[in-house]
Design a protein around this motif. Structure first.
Motif, PDB file in Angstrom:
ATOM      1  N   GLU A 125       0.830  -1.207   0.000  1.00 27.84           N
ATOM      2  CA  GLU A 125       0.000   0.000   0.000  1.00 27.84           C
ATOM      3  C   GLU A 125       0.865   1.258   0.000  1.00 27.84           C
ATOM      4  O   GLU A 125       0.573   2.216  -0.724  1.00 27.84           O
ATOM      5  N   LEU A 126       1.918   1.234   0.801  1.00 26.34           N
ATOM      6  CA  LEU A 126       2.817   2.385   0.841  1.00 26.34           C
ATOM      7  C   LEU A 126       3.537   2.580  -0.488  1.00 26.34           C
ATOM      8  O   LEU A 126       3.685   3.712  -0.958  1.00 26.34           O
ATOM      9  N   ALA A 127       3.972   1.487  -1.094  1.00 23.45           N
ATOM     10  CA  ALA A 127       4.668   1.583  -2.378  1.00 23.45           C
ATOM     11  C   ALA A 127       3.740   2.133  -3.463  1.00 23.45           C
ATOM     12  O   ALA A 127       4.149   2.977  -4.269  1.00 23.45           O
ATOM     13  N   GLU A 128       2.500   1.695  -3.468  1.00 24.36           N
ATOM     14  CA  GLU A 128       1.545   2.191  -4.458  1.00 24.36           C
ATOM     15  C   GLU A 128       1.242   3.673  -4.231  1.00 24.36           C
ATOM     16  O   GLU A 128       1.174   4.463  -5.171  1.00 24.36           O
ATOM     17  N   ALA A 129       1.071   4.049  -2.970  1.00 30.45           N
ATOM     18  CA  ALA A 129       0.833   5.464  -2.648  1.00 30.45           C
ATOM     19  C   ALA A 129       2.033   6.306  -3.071  1.00 30.45           C
ATOM     20  O   ALA A 129       1.875   7.394  -3.627  1.00 30.45           O
ATOM     21  N   ASP A 182       4.450  10.372  -6.363  1.00 28.43           N
ATOM     22  CA  ASP A 182       5.608  10.751  -7.167  1.00 28.43           C
ATOM     23  C   ASP A 182       5.178  11.175  -8.573  1.00 28.43           C
ATOM     24  O   ASP A 182       5.675  12.158  -9.116  1.00 28.43           O
ATOM     25  N   SER A 183       4.228  10.455  -9.153  1.00 29.13           N
ATOM     26  CA  SER A 183       3.732  10.793 -10.485  1.00 29.13           C
ATOM     27  C   SER A 183       3.069  12.175 -10.486  1.00 29.13           C
ATOM     28  O   SER A 183       3.329  13.003 -11.359  1.00 29.13           O
ATOM     29  N   ILE A 207       6.439   8.596   3.807  1.00 28.85           N
ATOM     30  CA  ILE A 207       6.277   7.230   3.312  1.00 28.85           C
ATOM     31  C   ILE A 207       7.619   6.501   3.337  1.00 28.85           C
ATOM     32  O   ILE A 207       7.709   5.350   3.787  1.00 28.85           O
ATOM     33  N   ASP A 208       8.675   7.174   2.872  1.00 29.08           N
ATOM     34  CA  ASP A 208      10.006   6.560   2.889  1.00 29.08           C
ATOM     35  C   ASP A 208      10.413   6.192   4.314  1.00 29.08           C
ATOM     36  O   ASP A 208      10.946   5.109   4.557  1.00 29.08           O
ATOM     37  N   ARG A 209      10.167   7.090   5.239  1.00 24.59           N
ATOM     38  CA  ARG A 209      10.516   6.823   6.640  1.00 24.59           C
ATOM     39  C   ARG A 209       9.749   5.618   7.169  1.00 24.59           C
ATOM     40  O   ARG A 209      10.312   4.755   7.846  1.00 24.59           O
ATOM     41  N   GLU A 210       8.485   5.549   6.837  1.00 24.16           N
ATOM     42  CA  GLU A 210       7.653   4.428   7.287  1.00 24.16           C
ATOM     43  C   GLU A 210       8.126   3.111   6.671  1.00 24.16           C
ATOM     44  O   GLU A 210       8.146   2.073   7.334  1.00 24.16           O
ATOM     45  N   MET A 211       8.544   3.168   5.411  1.00 22.73           N
ATOM     46  CA  MET A 211       8.930   1.937   4.713  1.00 22.73           C
ATOM     47  C   MET A 211      10.291   1.401   5.167  1.00 22.73           C
ATOM     48  O   MET A 211      10.478   0.186   5.213  1.00 22.73           O
ATOM     49  N   ASP A 212      11.234   2.291   5.469  1.00 19.75           N
ATOM     50  CA  ASP A 212      12.558   1.765   5.782  1.00 19.75           C
ATOM     51  C   ASP A 212      13.169   2.322   7.066  1.00 19.75           C
ATOM     52  O   ASP A 212      14.359   2.081   7.326  1.00 19.75           O
ATOM     53  N   GLY A 213      12.420   3.080   7.805  1.00 20.97           N
ATOM     54  CA  GLY A 213      12.895   3.538   9.093  1.00 20.97           C
ATOM     55  C   GLY A 213      13.917   4.654   9.052  1.00 20.97           C
ATOM     56  O   GLY A 213      14.526   4.962  10.066  1.00 20.97           O
ATOM     57  N   THR A 214      14.118   5.317   7.903  1.00 20.62           N
ATOM     58  CA  THR A 214      15.074   6.413   7.843  1.00 20.62           C
ATOM     59  C   THR A 214      14.451   7.678   8.412  1.00 20.62           C
ATOM     60  O   THR A 214      13.234   7.835   8.439  1.00 20.62           O
TER      61      THR A 214
END
Length: 71
Positions: A7-11, A16-17, A53-60
Motif C-alpha cells: 500500500e505504501l509503495a503504491e501510494a 511521485d507521479s 512514506i520513505d521513513r515508514e517503509m525503511d525507518g530512515t
C-alpha cells in the motif's frame, strides 16, 4: 494506522507521479499568481508525503528543514 508495504509503495508511486506533473506545470505558471503559489505548496506537501512514506517503509529519518530544496 498501519499500512502494508504494498500500500505504501503504491501510494508513493502515485504521489511521485503527481509531483512530477506539478513540477512540469510549475514551469508554465507565472510567479506571483495564485495558481503558481498553489502549485508550489502542493509540491512541498507531496515532498513531505514522500519523505514520510520513505521513513515508514525503511525507518530512515526525515531530513531537517535546513536540507530542503528551494523552488
Amino acid at each position: 494506522m498501519r499500512y502494508t508495504r504494498e500500500e505504501l509503495a503504491e501510494a508513493r508511486r502515485s504521489i511521485d507521479s503527481t509531483l512530477r506533473k506539478c513540477e512540469k506545470a510549475l514551469e508554465k505558471l507565472r510567479p506571483g499568481t495564485s495558481p503558481h503559489t498553489l502549485t508550489v505548496r502542493r509540491i512541498r506537501a507531496f515532498r513531505i508525503a514522500l519523505a514520510l512514506i520513505d521513513r515508514e517503509m525503511d525507518g530512515t529519518e526525515i531530513p531537517s528543514p535546513e536540507g530542503k530544496e528551494d523552488l
